[in-house]
Scaffold this motif. Structure first.
Motif, PDB file in Angstrom:
ATOM      1  N   LEU A 183       0.837  -1.196   0.000  1.00  0.00           N
ATOM      2  CA  LEU A 183       0.000   0.000   0.000  1.00  0.00           C
ATOM      3  C   LEU A 183       0.875   1.250   0.000  1.00  0.00           C
ATOM      4  O   LEU A 183       0.631   2.198  -0.737  1.00  0.00           O
ATOM      5  CB  LEU A 183      -0.898  -0.019   1.235  1.00  0.00           C
ATOM      6  CG  LEU A 183      -1.968   1.054   1.295  1.00  0.00           C
ATOM      7  CD1 LEU A 183      -3.004   0.810   0.206  1.00  0.00           C
ATOM      8  CD2 LEU A 183      -2.658   1.045   2.665  1.00  0.00           C
ATOM      9  N   ALA A 184       1.911   1.211   0.829  1.00  0.00           N
ATOM     10  CA  ALA A 184       2.800   2.374   0.906  1.00  0.00           C
ATOM     11  C   ALA A 184       3.486   2.604  -0.442  1.00  0.00           C
ATOM     12  O   ALA A 184       3.638   3.738  -0.891  1.00  0.00           O
ATOM     13  CB  ALA A 184       3.830   2.177   2.006  1.00  0.00           C
TER      14      ALA A 184
ATOM     15  N   SER B 234       5.653  -1.003   9.695  1.00  0.00           N
ATOM     16  CA  SER B 234       5.899   0.430   9.962  1.00  0.00           C
ATOM     17  C   SER B 234       7.329   0.824   9.608  1.00  0.00           C
ATOM     18  O   SER B 234       7.577   1.934   9.125  1.00  0.00           O
ATOM     19  CB  SER B 234       5.621   0.742  11.437  1.00  0.00           C
ATOM     20  OG  SER B 234       6.441  -0.068  12.266  1.00  0.00           O
ATOM     21  N   VAL B 235       8.266  -0.093   9.816  1.00  0.00           N
ATOM     22  CA  VAL B 235       9.667   0.183   9.477  1.00  0.00           C
ATOM     23  C   VAL B 235       9.826   0.267   7.959  1.00  0.00           C
ATOM     24  O   VAL B 235      10.477   1.176   7.429  1.00  0.00           O
ATOM     25  CB  VAL B 235      10.602  -0.918  10.052  1.00  0.00           C
ATOM     26  CG1 VAL B 235      12.027  -0.739   9.547  1.00  0.00           C
ATOM     27  CG2 VAL B 235      10.545  -0.916  11.576  1.00  0.00           C
ATOM     28  N   MET B 236       9.191  -0.670   7.270  1.00  0.00           N
ATOM     29  CA  MET B 236       9.307  -0.688   5.804  1.00  0.00           C
ATOM     30  C   MET B 236       8.644   0.557   5.189  1.00  0.00           C
ATOM     31  O   MET B 236       9.142   1.121   4.212  1.00  0.00           O
ATOM     32  CB  MET B 236       8.692  -1.968   5.246  1.00  0.00           C
ATOM     33  CG  MET B 236       9.369  -3.233   5.757  1.00  0.00           C
ATOM     34  SD  MET B 236      11.136  -3.284   5.357  1.00  0.00           S
ATOM     35  CE  MET B 236      11.051  -4.154   3.793  1.00  0.00           C
TER      36      MET B 236
ATOM     37  N   ARG C 269       9.311   6.035   2.724  1.00  0.00           N
ATOM     38  CA  ARG C 269       8.989   7.468   2.784  1.00  0.00           C
ATOM     39  C   ARG C 269      10.213   8.391   2.794  1.00  0.00           C
ATOM     40  O   ARG C 269      10.147   9.501   2.263  1.00  0.00           O
ATOM     41  CB  ARG C 269       8.131   7.747   4.024  1.00  0.00           C
ATOM     42  CG  ARG C 269       6.713   7.205   3.891  1.00  0.00           C
ATOM     43  CD  ARG C 269       5.920   7.415   5.172  1.00  0.00           C
ATOM     44  NE  ARG C 269       5.883   8.805   5.565  1.00  0.00           N
ATOM     45  CZ  ARG C 269       4.927   9.662   5.205  1.00  0.00           C
ATOM     46  NH1 ARG C 269       3.921   9.239   4.445  1.00  0.00           N
ATOM     47  NH2 ARG C 269       4.970  10.906   5.602  1.00  0.00           N
ATOM     48  N   VAL C 270      11.292   7.962   3.449  1.00  0.00           N
ATOM     49  CA  VAL C 270      12.408   8.907   3.641  1.00  0.00           C
ATOM     50  C   VAL C 270      13.296   8.945   2.390  1.00  0.00           C
ATOM     51  O   VAL C 270      13.781   7.915   1.933  1.00  0.00           O
ATOM     52  CB  VAL C 270      13.235   8.531   4.892  1.00  0.00           C
ATOM     53  CG1 VAL C 270      14.420   9.493   5.039  1.00  0.00           C
ATOM     54  CG2 VAL C 270      12.353   8.570   6.141  1.00  0.00           C
TER      55      VAL C 270
ATOM     56  N   ALA D  69      17.289  -0.489   8.465  1.00  0.00           N
ATOM     57  CA  ALA D  69      15.986  -1.126   8.686  1.00  0.00           C
ATOM     58  C   ALA D  69      16.069  -2.155   9.811  1.00  0.00           C
ATOM     59  O   ALA D  69      15.195  -2.208  10.687  1.00  0.00           O
ATOM     60  CB  ALA D  69      15.495  -1.782   7.393  1.00  0.00           C
ATOM     61  N   LEU D  70      17.138  -2.954   9.817  1.00  0.00           N
ATOM     62  CA  LEU D  70      17.303  -3.980  10.860  1.00  0.00           C
ATOM     63  C   LEU D  70      17.407  -3.341  12.242  1.00  0.00           C
ATOM     64  O   LEU D  70      16.714  -3.772  13.183  1.00  0.00           O
ATOM     65  CB  LEU D  70      18.563  -4.814  10.569  1.00  0.00           C
ATOM     66  CG  LEU D  70      18.977  -5.800  11.660  1.00  0.00           C
ATOM     67  CD1 LEU D  70      17.911  -6.872  11.879  1.00  0.00           C
ATOM     68  CD2 LEU D  70      20.333  -6.455  11.332  1.00  0.00           C
TER      69      LEU D  70
END
Ligand code: SAH
Length: 240
Positions: free
Chosen positions: A10-11, A53-55, A60-61, A96-97
């Motif tokens: 979705l993101a 949420s992390v992905m 986004r950034v 991410a990790l």
């Protein structure tokens, strides 16, 4: 190719967020590569998939805004890049990790040691209530503060300082991320970790094998440590 979790898909689909951003397709590809790599490293990390949420934060950034202009074409390759002063922006998979291991949630107050470009701080700001970040090299600290302000990351407070000592005024912290390798876990950082909090820190001699550690502080203040992965970070300087 792996099927992405619905929230991530979705993101990616709503990358209309960055409709004017020519790098959006490269960023999506980077996130897919992180997803594939998290699956490969599941035995070591204990995480087959990072939190959605992390992905989403990684989608986004805009990493290209955090690297020098001549590195921008490589901004979405899954590797560290030079940011000047002998320092590097970490590999996206490692960002991410570390973020996933720290289990950062919306109410959390987070401390980062080693602002560097400000990229990890921006990722944390997508997830947390407030982010405090310290950098020991003055020009990097100044540039990161300016960049984070310009990109609208108002939840981040960045200042020049020796992260070995932490930033006691705003602690204790729900999560602490250290993005430079220490020879040992700095005791001031342990003291500034909240009961129930998590610290993610690479530990080991410079240029030797370092291990990413996940340290959890229980409600009674006792610590448990898990060695997650061998990693390679620039050294934590300063300190005691
Ligand atoms: N998190 C950064 C990557 C940082 S590289 C990013 O997302 O771009 C590690 C950084 O730690 C370097 O900028 C280095 O100057 C900084 N550093 C090293 N020792 C430090 C210390 N004692 N206190 C604060 N920062 C330190």
């Amino acid at each position: 190719m792996r099927i992405l979790a619905p929230a991530i898909a979705l993101a990616l689909a709503s990358a209309g967020l960055h409709a004017d951003d020519q790098f959006a397709p490269l960023r999506d590809a980077m996130v897919r590569e992180i997803a594939a790599m998290s699956s490969v490293t599941r035995a070591e990390t204990g995480r087959a998939e990072f939190a959605a949420s992390v992905m989403v934060a990684m989608v986004r950034v805009p990493r290209h805004q955090f690297v020098p202009p001549d590195e921008q074409p490589y901004a979405y390759e899954n590797r560290p890049l030079p940011i000047g002063y002998g320092q590097t922006i970490s590999q996206p998979y490692i960002v991410a990790l570390m973020t996933d291991l720290a289990q950062v949630g919306p109410g959390d107050v987070v401390l980062e040691i080693g602002t560097g470009s400000g990229y990890q701080a921006a990722i944390l700001a997508e997830l947390a209530q407030a982010v405090y970040t310290l950098e020991i090299i003055e020009p990097l600290a100044m540039q990161a503060r300016e960049r984070l302000g310009r990109l609208g990351y108002s939840k981040v407070r960045a200042r020049l300082g020796d992260g070995y000592q932490g930033w006691p005024e705003h602690g204790p912290y729900d999560a602490i991320l250290v993005t430079a390798a220490a020879s040992h876990v700095p005791p001031p950082l342990i003291a500034q970790l909240k009961a129930g909090g998590r610290m993610v820190i690479p530990v080991g001699a410079p240029f030797m094998t370092q291990y990413l550690l996940l340290i959890e502080k229980a409600g009674d203040g006792s610590l448990s440590t898990r060695q997650v992965l061998p990693v390679r970070f620039v050294p934590l300087v300063g300190g005691g």
